[in-house]
Design an enzyme around this catalytic site. Sequence first.
Site, PDB file in Angstrom:
ATOM      1  N   SER A 233       0.844  -1.199   0.000  1.00 40.72           N
ATOM      2  CA  SER A 233       0.000   0.000   0.000  1.00 40.72           C
ATOM      3  C   SER A 233       0.878   1.247   0.000  1.00 40.72           C
ATOM      4  O   SER A 233       1.322   1.694  -1.059  1.00 40.72           O
ATOM      5  CB  SER A 233      -0.950  -0.029   1.190  1.00 40.72           C
ATOM      6  OG  SER A 233      -0.238  -0.033   2.413  1.00 40.72           O
ATOM      7  N   ARG A 234       1.178   1.782   1.166  1.00 37.11           N
ATOM      8  CA  ARG A 234       2.109   2.890   1.297  1.00 37.11           C
ATOM      9  C   ARG A 234       2.958   2.645   2.548  1.00 37.11           C
ATOM     10  O   ARG A 234       2.459   2.122   3.563  1.00 37.11           O
ATOM     11  CB  ARG A 234       1.364   4.232   1.455  1.00 37.11           C
ATOM     12  CG  ARG A 234       0.751   4.743   0.157  1.00 37.11           C
ATOM     13  CD  ARG A 234       1.804   5.113  -0.875  1.00 37.11           C
ATOM     14  NE  ARG A 234       1.246   5.637  -2.108  1.00 37.11           N
ATOM     15  CZ  ARG A 234       0.986   4.912  -3.201  1.00 37.11           C
ATOM     16  NH1 ARG A 234       1.217   3.602  -3.199  1.00 37.11           N
ATOM     17  NH2 ARG A 234       0.530   5.493  -4.295  1.00 37.11           N
ATOM     18  N   GLU A 263      11.193   6.839   0.367  1.00 38.28           N
ATOM     19  CA  GLU A 263      11.524   6.269  -0.948  1.00 38.28           C
ATOM     20  C   GLU A 263      12.249   7.327  -1.765  1.00 38.28           C
ATOM     21  O   GLU A 263      11.774   8.462  -1.823  1.00 38.28           O
ATOM     22  CB  GLU A 263      10.253   5.812  -1.670  1.00 38.28           C
ATOM     23  CG  GLU A 263       9.569   4.655  -0.951  1.00 38.28           C
ATOM     24  CD  GLU A 263       8.273   4.196  -1.617  1.00 38.28           C
ATOM     25  OE1 GLU A 263       7.949   4.690  -2.712  1.00 38.28           O
ATOM     26  OE2 GLU A 263       7.587   3.344  -1.033  1.00 38.28           O
ATOM     27  N   HIS A 282       8.991  -0.423  -4.796  1.00 33.73           N
ATOM     28  CA  HIS A 282       7.686   0.165  -5.170  1.00 33.73           C
ATOM     29  C   HIS A 282       7.391  -0.108  -6.657  1.00 33.73           C
ATOM     30  O   HIS A 282       7.298   0.821  -7.468  1.00 33.73           O
ATOM     31  CB  HIS A 282       7.647   1.670  -4.863  1.00 33.73           C
ATOM     32  CG  HIS A 282       6.239   2.202  -4.776  1.00 33.73           C
ATOM     33  ND1 HIS A 282       5.895   3.284  -4.014  1.00 33.73           N
ATOM     34  CD2 HIS A 282       5.093   1.790  -5.363  1.00 33.73           C
ATOM     35  CE1 HIS A 282       4.598   3.527  -4.147  1.00 33.73           C
ATOM     36  NE2 HIS A 282       4.094   2.618  -4.966  1.00 33.73           N
ATOM     37  N   SER A 285       2.797  -1.805  -9.736  1.00 31.19           N
ATOM     38  CA  SER A 285       2.120  -1.731 -11.042  1.00 31.19           C
ATOM     39  C   SER A 285       3.111  -1.728 -12.199  1.00 31.19           C
ATOM     40  O   SER A 285       2.735  -1.477 -13.340  1.00 31.19           O
ATOM     41  CB  SER A 285       1.286  -0.448 -11.094  1.00 31.19           C
ATOM     42  OG  SER A 285       2.151   0.662 -10.963  1.00 31.19           O
TER      43      SER A 285
HETATM   44  C1  DGY Z   1      -0.064   3.491  -7.404  1.00 33.81           C
HETATM   45  O1  DGY Z   1      -0.470   3.581  -8.564  1.00 33.81           O
HETATM   46  O2  DGY Z   1      -0.446   4.238  -6.512  1.00 33.81           O
HETATM   47  C2  DGY Z   1       0.922   2.426  -7.105  1.00 33.81           C
HETATM   48  O3  DGY Z   1       1.472   2.555  -5.861  1.00 33.81           O
HETATM   49  C3  DGY Z   1       2.014   2.397  -8.149  1.00 33.81           C
HETATM   50  O4  DGY Z   1       2.667   1.160  -8.069  1.00 33.81           O
END
Ligand code: DGY
Length: 321
Positions: A233-234, A263, A282, A285
């Site tokens: 997530s974060r 980061e 990270h 995606s």
């Molecule tokens: C997002 O799109 O917020 C993701 O963390 C990217 O990997």
Amino acid sequence: MKPTILITQKLPENVIDYLKAHCECRYWTPSSDSTIEEALKGVDGVMVSGIAINEKTLSMADRLKVVSTISVGYNHLDIEAMKAKGVVGTHTPEVLDDTVADLVMALMLGAARRIASLDAYVKSGNWLPTDVETLFGLDVHHKKMGIIGMGRIGRQIVKRATAGFDMTVMYHNRHRDEEAERLWGITYASISELLSEADFVVLMVPLTESTRGLMDADAFRKMKNTAIFINASRGQTVDEAALIHAVEHGEIWGAALDVFCQEPIDADNPLLKHPRILTVPHIGSATEETRTRMAMSAAENLVAVLNDKEAPYLIPAFKKQ
Ligand code: DGY
């Protein structure tokens, strides 16, 4: 006259072509001679991903209408500062759900089966030792997964975990997802129950004031000492000192992390030193296909706003009530 936009990172060619067909494009990166403040002067829209947009960065923006982030998360955007300037924000949900879910499964398997350390072990000339049990990992199949934050990505994780790995899944969310309960036989639980029962705790919440530091020392103490914690997530949702303490003291078995409080992560961060903590930079995606889809989605959002049309994915805080 076409609107002028600022592009702040490398984008796929088809996305650049699309943007050029609709806008005059200017380019800026953190290594440019000008500051982001200066670069935002005289532009109508900006495409960003990690760059923070706040009162300071917006200080010279004199005609900005839209900040389009190439991400689903938007905690790098100061919504109030944008609203004060009359700037709206858009993001890119949906197109990345499967890809992030794939990474969560990879993190879970990678941590449980110790893939990264065994890869390093073989590549440094080793093979099975006589005490082979020192290389053993943990089973994933038929175990219990607990997902905190059951949104679109959570649902894709559930599908993989139940259909592919025969796992049972419990979840916690602000709202119950009764359809998902029916479809995949998952059960709703309090965070406490989930932490104390799950073999794999997966954190998928957005970063908000209520999720900041959610996984603290108390939370890790509640987890089983055979459990693995996974965060895609974060980073700021986790107290990293508490996490390293929990792994070092055997309160949990291990962890797999895509995100960090800072980061890029500091090379001295103890999370990078522990063999039972799997780390990636990270990249939830980050596949060619998905990042291209995200960039195109962000471009379409930006062009829609600049043409006074409804953006496909306006950040909820900017939606009319
Ligand atoms: C997002 O799109 O917020 C993701 O963390 C990217 O990997």
